[in-house]
Scaffold this active site. Structure first.
Site, PDB file in Angstrom:
ATOM      1  N   HIS A 102       0.761  -1.132   0.055  1.00  0.00           N
ATOM      2  CA  HIS A 102      -0.005  -0.148   0.106  1.00  0.00           C
ATOM      3  C   HIS A 102       0.911   1.334  -0.124  1.00  0.00           C
ATOM      4  CE1 HIS A 102      -3.606   2.261   1.131  1.00  0.00           C
ATOM      5  NE2 HIS A 102      -2.730   3.230   1.444  1.00  0.00           N
ATOM      6  N   GLU A 103       1.715   1.462   1.021  1.00  0.00           N
ATOM      7  CA  GLU A 103       2.554   2.727   1.055  1.00  0.00           C
ATOM      8  C   GLU A 103       3.411   2.624  -0.124  1.00  0.00           C
ATOM      9  OE1 GLU A 103       1.645   4.652   2.999  1.00  0.00           O
ATOM     10  OE2 GLU A 103       0.386   3.821   4.327  1.00  0.00           O
ATOM     11  N   HIS A 107       2.039   4.427  -3.076  1.00  0.00           N
ATOM     12  CA  HIS A 107       1.991   5.832  -2.847  1.00  0.00           C
ATOM     13  C   HIS A 107       3.633   6.526  -3.384  1.00  0.00           C
ATOM     14  CE1 HIS A 107      -1.821   6.281  -0.896  1.00  0.00           C
ATOM     15  NE2 HIS A 107      -1.483   5.673   0.409  1.00  0.00           N
ATOM     16  N   HIS A 113       3.512   6.174  -7.086  1.00  0.00           N
ATOM     17  CA  HIS A 113       2.689   7.265  -7.642  1.00  0.00           C
ATOM     18  C   HIS A 113       3.544   8.589  -7.760  1.00  0.00           C
ATOM     19  CE1 HIS A 113      -1.698   8.717  -7.362  1.00  0.00           C
ATOM     20  NE2 HIS A 113      -1.115   9.016  -8.626  1.00  0.00           N
ATOM     21  N   GLU A 156      -6.364   7.509  -2.489  1.00  0.00           N
ATOM     22  CA  GLU A 156      -5.986   6.233  -1.909  1.00  0.00           C
ATOM     23  C   GLU A 156      -6.047   4.940  -3.179  1.00  0.00           C
ATOM     24  OE1 GLU A 156      -4.669   5.379   0.970  1.00  0.00           O
ATOM     25  OE2 GLU A 156      -4.470   7.245   1.318  1.00  0.00           O
ATOM     26  N   TYR A 186     -13.044   7.536   1.431  1.00  0.00           N
ATOM     27  CA  TYR A 186     -12.336   6.153   1.781  1.00  0.00           C
ATOM     28  C   TYR A 186     -12.898   5.107   1.139  1.00  0.00           C
ATOM     29  CZ  TYR A 186      -9.595   7.449   5.718  1.00  0.00           C
ATOM     30  OH  TYR A 186      -8.673   8.162   6.785  1.00  0.00           O
TER      31      TYR A 186
HETATM   32 ZN   LIG Z   1      -2.802   5.354   1.910  1.00  0.00          ZN
END
Ligand SMILES: [Zn+2]
Length: 335
Positions: free
Chosen positions: A133-134, A137, A140, A162, A270
């Site tokens: 997940h991180e 980012h 990205h 997200e 979310y």
């Molecule tokens: Zn996140």
């Protein structure tokens, strides 16, 4: 009779009885350094890049640094730091921080940092998902090809930011992508098909009530923003319509800090970004390592930061209008 305050406790008991997963025991499966190699291997397979670790000066001896290179030409693209382990005084969660945003106009190469507090020995499965997940980012940020810095990387609309990372978590869940772990660590034990199914069942357990709760939070936030009244009054009206009703004397609005921070009317993001994440994920079908789809995703979404509307980016990637079909298939157990 079941009271609202029993729900968490009962859910946990049922979950343990039905889907016992010993997360601690999984750390042997995912040694931390190898888990990083796995995240890098997945990214190399999808996005036509290579990673090269380099010695650079950083803020702590634990911190590692990688160059991101174009796999074909070897040209330098960007870079990122990994600050993986806990220490005194360090930020206590896991997060990605953009250090420098991309700008093709100013010929600025992006730079990001991944900051986590991982166990030095190994990750459990939840942490492997967190890592992807991180790192999503980070990608990205560092694969951004935006014209302006202000639109670089994760500077997208809030209800989309997200989505790419939520989508990337899936690479920690499927047998096909997890097979790459055996490549980066042939000596690591391998999750069996049954273990993968068990982890998935545990993750999906209770999500009917979870999504229903998320919906009511979002509706509350939206209602306060569009039709302002005393918060408790609004909350009572909403919660009273749920099967477990409102518990007199409780003051949920007083602890719902999202609304007082930057979310105003945006809490729905979310769940909305999950709608987008699952819709985008559907393009990969059964092949999470399909480099063609990866290249299209990089081109139409990851590299674009916030310089296009999310709807247009998703449309360019999928070749159709975004849809909530994959989301409803997921939450009703049809995926
Ligand atoms: Zn996140």
């Amino acid at each position: 009779m079941l009271a609202r305050w029993d729900v968490g406790y009962i859910q946990e008991k049922v979950k343990r009885a039905r889907y016992a997963v010993d997360q601690e025991a999984l750390r042997r499966y995912f040694p931390t350094g190898k888990a990083i190699d796995f995240a890098l291997a997945v990214s190399e397979a999808l996005y036509g890049v290579k990673f090269r670790e380099a010695k650079v000066e950083a803020w702590h001896p634990d911190v590692r640094y990688f160059d991101v290179l174009d796999a074909k030409s070897g040209a330098f693209v960007s870079g990122f730091y990994l600050d993986l382990y806990p220490r005194e005084g360090k930020y206590g969660h896991a997060a990605a921080f953009p250090i420098r945003g991309a700008s093709s106009l100013a010929r600025r190469a992006p730079l990001s940092a991944l900051v986590t507090n991982f166990n030095r020995q190994g990750l459990d499965h939840d942490e492997l998902e967190t890592l992807l997940h991180e790192f999503g980012h980070v990608l990205h940020g560092v694969l951004s090809k935006t014209v302006y810095v202000s639109q670089a990387g994760t500077s997208t609309l809030q209800d989309f930011v997200e989505a790419p990372s939520q989508m990337f978590e899936e690479w920690a869940r499927r047998e096909q992508s997890l097979a790459l772990f055996a490549k980066v660590c042939p000596e690591c034990p391998r999750l069996s098909r049954d273990q993968i199914a068990q982890l998935d069942a545990a993750r999906k357990y209770g999500r009917g009530s979870r999504y229903a709760r998320q919906w009511i939070y979002a509706a509350f936030d939206m209602e306060l923003s569009t039709n302002p009244r005393p918060p408790l009054e609004v909350w009572k009206a909403l919660e009273s319509q749920t099967p477990l009703g409102h518990v007199e004397g409780t003051l949920f609005p007083a602890s719902f800090s999202h609304i007082a921070s930057s979310y105003a009317a945006g809490y729905y993001g979310y769940m909305w970004s999950e709608v987008m994440a699952l819709d985008m994920l559907s393009a990969f079908k059964d092949d999470l390592l399909d480099a063609k789809v990866g290249a299209r995703y990089l081109d139409s979404i990851l590299s674009q930061g916030g310089q296009r509307e999310p709807r247009d980016m998703v449309k360019a990637f999928l070749g159709r209008d975004p849809s909530n079909e994959a989301f409803f298939a997921e939450i009703t157990g049809r995926r």
